[in-house]
Motif scaffolding. Structure first.
Motif, PDB file in Angstrom:
ATOM      1  N   ASP A   1       0.807  -1.214   0.000  1.00  0.00           N
ATOM      2  CA  ASP A   1       0.000   0.000   0.000  1.00  0.00           C
ATOM      3  C   ASP A   1       0.845   1.271   0.000  1.00  0.00           C
ATOM      4  OD1 ASP A   1       0.025  -1.315   2.891  1.00  0.00           O
ATOM      5  OD2 ASP A   1       0.101   0.855   3.135  1.00  0.00           O
ATOM      6  N   ALA A   2       2.164   1.153   0.109  1.00  0.00           N
ATOM      7  CA  ALA A   2       3.019   2.342   0.047  1.00  0.00           C
ATOM      8  C   ALA A   2       3.196   2.840  -1.378  1.00  0.00           C
ATOM      9  CB  ALA A   2       4.384   2.046   0.660  1.00  0.00           C
ATOM     10  N   VAL A   3       2.811   2.014  -2.350  1.00  0.00           N
ATOM     11  CA  VAL A   3       3.014   2.368  -3.756  1.00  0.00           C
ATOM     12  C   VAL A   3       1.724   2.938  -4.332  1.00  0.00           C
ATOM     13  CG1 VAL A   3       3.686   1.536  -6.037  1.00  0.00           C
ATOM     14  CG2 VAL A   3       4.727   0.534  -3.986  1.00  0.00           C
ATOM     15  N   THR A   4       1.820   4.144  -4.882  1.00  0.00           N
ATOM     16  CA  THR A   4       0.682   4.826  -5.515  1.00  0.00           C
ATOM     17  C   THR A   4       1.014   5.072  -6.978  1.00  0.00           C
ATOM     18  OG1 THR A   4       0.196   5.950  -3.425  1.00  0.00           O
ATOM     19  CG2 THR A   4      -0.818   6.850  -5.413  1.00  0.00           C
ATOM     20  N   VAL A   5       0.036   4.840  -7.853  1.00  0.00           N
ATOM     21  CA  VAL A   5       0.267   4.985  -9.289  1.00  0.00           C
ATOM     22  C   VAL A   5      -0.779   5.912  -9.891  1.00  0.00           C
ATOM     23  CG1 VAL A   5       0.509   3.791 -11.501  1.00  0.00           C
ATOM     24  CG2 VAL A   5       1.223   2.643  -9.376  1.00  0.00           C
ATOM     25  N   ASP A   6      -0.307   6.958 -10.556  1.00  0.00           N
ATOM     26  CA  ASP A   6      -1.172   7.882 -11.294  1.00  0.00           C
ATOM     27  C   ASP A   6      -1.069   7.515 -12.772  1.00  0.00           C
ATOM     28  OD1 ASP A   6      -2.359   9.934 -12.677  1.00  0.00           O
ATOM     29  OD2 ASP A   6      -1.035  11.512 -11.922  1.00  0.00           O
ATOM     30  N   ALA A   7      -2.123   6.895 -13.285  1.00  0.00           N
ATOM     31  CA  ALA A   7      -2.140   6.493 -14.695  1.00  0.00           C
ATOM     32  C   ALA A   7      -3.235   7.228 -15.455  1.00  0.00           C
ATOM     33  CB  ALA A   7      -2.312   4.986 -14.824  1.00  0.00           C
ATOM     34  N   THR A   8      -3.504   8.473 -15.059  1.00  0.00           N
ATOM     35  CA  THR A   8      -4.483   9.246 -15.827  1.00  0.00           C
ATOM     36  C   THR A   8      -4.014   9.448 -17.262  1.00  0.00           C
ATOM     37  OG1 THR A   8      -3.493  11.249 -14.881  1.00  0.00           O
ATOM     38  CG2 THR A   8      -5.499  10.415 -13.843  1.00  0.00           C
ATOM     39  N   ASP A   9      -2.696   9.412 -17.457  1.00  0.00           N
ATOM     40  CA  ASP A   9      -2.135   9.300 -18.795  1.00  0.00           C
ATOM     41  C   ASP A   9      -1.465   7.938 -18.862  1.00  0.00           C
ATOM     42  OD1 ASP A   9      -0.771   9.310 -21.159  1.00  0.00           O
ATOM     43  OD2 ASP A   9       0.291  11.189 -20.807  1.00  0.00           O
ATOM     44  N   PRO A  10      -2.144   6.923 -19.400  1.00  0.00           N
ATOM     45  CA  PRO A  10      -1.589   5.563 -19.360  1.00  0.00           C
ATOM     46  C   PRO A  10      -0.245   5.423 -20.061  1.00  0.00           C
ATOM     47  CG  PRO A  10      -3.915   5.527 -19.988  1.00  0.00           C
ATOM     48  CD  PRO A  10      -3.482   6.962 -20.029  1.00  0.00           C
ATOM     49  N   ALA A  11       0.039   6.302 -21.005  1.00  0.00           N
ATOM     50  CA  ALA A  11       1.322   6.230 -21.704  1.00  0.00           C
ATOM     51  C   ALA A  11       2.472   6.712 -20.828  1.00  0.00           C
ATOM     52  CB  ALA A  11       1.275   7.050 -22.992  1.00  0.00           C
ATOM     53  N   ARG A  12       2.153   7.473 -19.786  1.00  0.00           N
ATOM     54  CA  ARG A  12       3.191   8.006 -18.905  1.00  0.00           C
ATOM     55  C   ARG A  12       2.751   7.877 -17.444  1.00  0.00           C
ATOM     56  NH1 ARG A  12       4.621  13.297 -19.006  1.00  0.00           N
ATOM     57  NH2 ARG A  12       2.532  13.971 -19.579  1.00  0.00           N
ATOM     58  N   PRO A  13       2.658   6.652 -16.931  1.00  0.00           N
ATOM     59  CA  PRO A  13       2.243   6.497 -15.531  1.00  0.00           C
ATOM     60  C   PRO A  13       3.290   7.081 -14.578  1.00  0.00           C
ATOM     61  CG  PRO A  13       3.044   4.420 -16.406  1.00  0.00           C
ATOM     62  CD  PRO A  13       2.965   5.364 -17.566  1.00  0.00           C
ATOM     63  N   LEU A  14       2.803   7.669 -13.512  1.00  0.00           N
ATOM     64  CA  LEU A  14       3.667   8.221 -12.475  1.00  0.00           C
ATOM     65  C   LEU A  14       3.549   7.342 -11.238  1.00  0.00           C
ATOM     66  CD1 LEU A  14       2.745  11.988 -12.884  1.00  0.00           C
ATOM     67  CD2 LEU A  14       4.675  10.761 -13.896  1.00  0.00           C
ATOM     68  N   VAL A  15       4.680   6.912 -10.706  1.00  0.00           N
ATOM     69  CA  VAL A  15       4.694   5.974  -9.581  1.00  0.00           C
ATOM     70  C   VAL A  15       5.376   6.643  -8.398  1.00  0.00           C
ATOM     71  CG1 VAL A  15       5.454   3.694  -8.793  1.00  0.00           C
ATOM     72  CG2 VAL A  15       4.734   4.026 -11.179  1.00  0.00           C
ATOM     73  N   TYR A  16       4.765   6.480  -7.236  1.00  0.00           N
ATOM     74  CA  TYR A  16       5.284   7.070  -6.000  1.00  0.00           C
ATOM     75  C   TYR A  16       5.435   5.974  -4.942  1.00  0.00           C
ATOM     76  CZ  TYR A  16       3.497  11.329  -8.220  1.00  0.00           C
ATOM     77  OH  TYR A  16       3.228  12.346  -9.105  1.00  0.00           O
ATOM     78  N   VAL A  17       6.498   6.056  -4.156  1.00  0.00           N
ATOM     79  CA  VAL A  17       6.676   5.199  -2.987  1.00  0.00           C
ATOM     80  C   VAL A  17       6.710   6.113  -1.774  1.00  0.00           C
ATOM     81  CG1 VAL A  17       8.156   3.541  -1.807  1.00  0.00           C
ATOM     82  CG2 VAL A  17       7.936   3.444  -4.301  1.00  0.00           C
ATOM     83  N   ASP A  18       5.669   6.010  -0.959  1.00  0.00           N
ATOM     84  CA  ASP A  18       5.537   6.929   0.182  1.00  0.00           C
ATOM     85  C   ASP A  18       5.711   8.387  -0.259  1.00  0.00           C
ATOM     86  OD1 ASP A  18       4.822   5.074   2.034  1.00  0.00           O
ATOM     87  OD2 ASP A  18       6.783   4.956   3.021  1.00  0.00           O
ATOM     88  N   GLU A  19       4.990   8.760  -1.299  1.00  0.00           N
ATOM     89  CA  GLU A  19       4.929  10.121  -1.852  1.00  0.00           C
ATOM     90  C   GLU A  19       6.168  10.526  -2.646  1.00  0.00           C
ATOM     91  OE1 GLU A  19       2.217  12.854   0.766  1.00  0.00           O
ATOM     92  OE2 GLU A  19       3.804  12.024   2.048  1.00  0.00           O
ATOM     93  N   GLU A  20       7.210   9.720  -2.652  1.00  0.00           N
ATOM     94  CA  GLU A  20       8.411  10.065  -3.426  1.00  0.00           C
ATOM     95  C   GLU A  20       8.295   9.493  -4.831  1.00  0.00           C
ATOM     96  OE1 GLU A  20      13.282   9.455  -3.395  1.00  0.00           O
ATOM     97  OE2 GLU A  20      12.061   8.703  -1.746  1.00  0.00           O
ATOM     98  N   PRO A  21       8.470  10.301  -5.872  1.00  0.00           N
ATOM     99  CA  PRO A  21       8.394   9.778  -7.239  1.00  0.00           C
ATOM    100  C   PRO A  21       9.568   8.848  -7.538  1.00  0.00           C
ATOM    101  CG  PRO A  21       9.092  12.073  -7.261  1.00  0.00           C
ATOM    102  CD  PRO A  21       8.726  11.760  -5.835  1.00  0.00           C
ATOM    103  N   VAL A  22       9.270   7.746  -8.209  1.00  0.00           N
ATOM    104  CA  VAL A  22      10.303   6.805  -8.629  1.00  0.00           C
ATOM    105  C   VAL A  22      10.087   6.513 -10.113  1.00  0.00           C
ATOM    106  CG1 VAL A  22      10.542   5.771  -6.340  1.00  0.00           C
ATOM    107  CG2 VAL A  22       8.916   4.790  -7.969  1.00  0.00           C
ATOM    108  N   THR A  23      11.157   6.158 -10.802  1.00  0.00           N
ATOM    109  CA  THR A  23      11.074   5.884 -12.237  1.00  0.00           C
ATOM    110  C   THR A  23      11.761   4.561 -12.537  1.00  0.00           C
ATOM    111  OG1 THR A  23      13.191   6.881 -12.873  1.00  0.00           O
ATOM    112  CG2 THR A  23      11.275   8.367 -12.645  1.00  0.00           C
ATOM    113  N   PRO A  24      11.458   3.974 -13.700  1.00  0.00           N
ATOM    114  CA  PRO A  24      12.165   2.749 -14.100  1.00  0.00           C
ATOM    115  C   PRO A  24      13.664   2.942 -14.231  1.00  0.00           C
ATOM    116  CG  PRO A  24      10.167   3.012 -15.408  1.00  0.00           C
ATOM    117  CD  PRO A  24      10.350   4.299 -14.640  1.00  0.00           C
ATOM    118  N   GLN A  25      14.100   4.180 -14.446  1.00  0.00           N
ATOM    119  CA  GLN A  25      15.530   4.432 -14.567  1.00  0.00           C
ATOM    120  C   GLN A  25      16.249   4.339 -13.224  1.00  0.00           C
ATOM    121  OE1 GLN A  25      13.195   6.374 -15.927  1.00  0.00           O
ATOM    122  NE2 GLN A  25      13.518   6.025 -18.111  1.00  0.00           N
ATOM    123  N   ASP A  26      15.595   4.770 -12.150  1.00  0.00           N
ATOM    124  CA  ASP A  26      16.322   4.873 -10.879  1.00  0.00           C
ATOM    125  C   ASP A  26      15.932   3.836  -9.835  1.00  0.00           C
ATOM    126  OD1 ASP A  26      13.970   5.803  -9.528  1.00  0.00           O
ATOM    127  OD2 ASP A  26      14.436   7.870 -10.048  1.00  0.00           O
TER     128      ASP A  26
END
Length: 350
Positions: A63-88
């Protein structure tokens, strides 16, 4: 006039540099005692080794992971409110299903699928996690192993367990037999059944938690357990577990003793088969030795790297962990270099 669209964060604005974080998704159900034990056993050491490699190690409940996929081509993923990317960031997504974690199983597996679809590198893709979690799925997936799998029967339990319908599959089971949960770990729930009536009693107990069971022939007193740590497709080290007198289980949690011998040649030779079937940077294969021959027992995608407590520096545990994390980092870099280019971020203004 339509209301102004909210300013959407741009994933490209978050520094897409090299891997910086390894995040374990682990159900947040441990007691204070168990948490302290696991921290001493491996969690703290994982964090220390990651730091040595210039990485951050963290552990979070699903439940610490939140995903904003309002733009499915560019989903935004957060872990405890911190943005994370596939690169990092890479996520460790082995499935855990001990009894007190059972309510988390669906959330775990669903999140793993979401992270995979969101473009993150997962050292254990969801399908591998499923195969490793269910012991019969493991046997079927690796049925042609050069080290033969232990003959296994899967028994479902539930409200009709008293009808004994599962006994249709028990005709070839020899006794004494091992009866154990299909998806637990650490030696929990393993019992010795000396006849069909013992199986009935164990199935009745398993009914209380809808626990699926595996029945296997018992290989005999003193059966030794070997865990081979496979890193980058090669046998890196072996852990040997010997049961205490009178116990059918070699796990340390059941009183077994541990040491780290050289990898037995037969098991080292078999590693190539498992590496080809799995093709992931790290996993463990458990084998049983009955005094005459080896048997393939279990697959552990996130197998515990046990501590060598006789060494105050826990040198071997650190060495295996460092090799594991380095393999993750290298595999992530290779995956990143070969993945298709992401869509160009869309400019959005108020």
């Amino acid at each position: 006039m339509n209301p102004a669209a909210p300013q959407r964060p741009d994933p490209a604005a978050h520094d897409p540099g090299p891997l910086r974080r390894m995040c374990w998704i682990f159900p947040d159900r441990e007691s204070t005692r168990t948490t302290a034990t696991w921290r001493h056993y491996f969690w703290d050491l994982y964090a220390e080794v990651a730091e040595e490699l210039g990485l951050t190690w963290c552990r979070h409940a699903p439940d610490a992971v939140t995903v904003d996929a309002t733009d499915p081509a560019r989903p935004l993923v957060y872990v405890d409110e911190e943005p994370v990317t596939p690169q990092d960031t890479l996520f460790i997504t082995a499935l855990y299903s001990l009894p007190y974690q059972s309510m988390d199983v669906f959330n775990q597996y669903a999140l793993y699928a979401v992270l995979e679809q969101a473009g993150f590198y997962l050292p254990f893709p969801p399908q591998v996690s499923l195969i490793g979690n269910d012991k019969l799925a493991t046997v079927l997936h690796l049925a042609d192993s050069p080290v033969p799998p232990i003959p296994s029967i899967r028994i479902g339990t539930g409200r009709d367990v008293a009808k004994h319908h599962y006994e249709v599959a028990l005709g070839s089971l020899t006794y004494p037999a091992i009866v154990k949960p299909a998806g637990w770990c650490g030696g929990g729930g393993i019992n010795l059944a000396r006849g069909p009536e013992d199986v009935r009693g164990l199935a009745s107990l398993a009914q209380g938690g809808d626990t699926t069971l595996i029945a296997q022939p018992y290989l005999g007193d003193g059966t030794v357990d070997y865990r081979v740590y496979v890193i980058d497709g090669k046998p890196y080290a072996a852990l040997r577990r010997v049961p205490e007198a009178g116990s059918p289980v070699a796990n340390a949690s059941r009183g077994g003793s541990m040491d780290f011998p050289p990898v037995p040649p037969e098991l080292a030779e078999a590693t190539a088969y498992f590496a080809e079937k799995l093709a992931i940077p790290f996993f463990c294969v458990d084998f049983l030795y009955d005094g005459e021959r080896y048997w393939f027992s279990e697959l552990e995608p996130d197998g515990v790297i046990a501590p060598d407590f006789d060494d105050p520096g826990r040198t071997l545990q650190r060495d295996i962990t460092r090799a594991r994390f380095t393999a993750y980092r290298d595999a992530h870099a290779k995956w990143l270099a070969n993945r298709p280019l992401a869509p160009t971020p869309r400019s959005e203004t108020r």
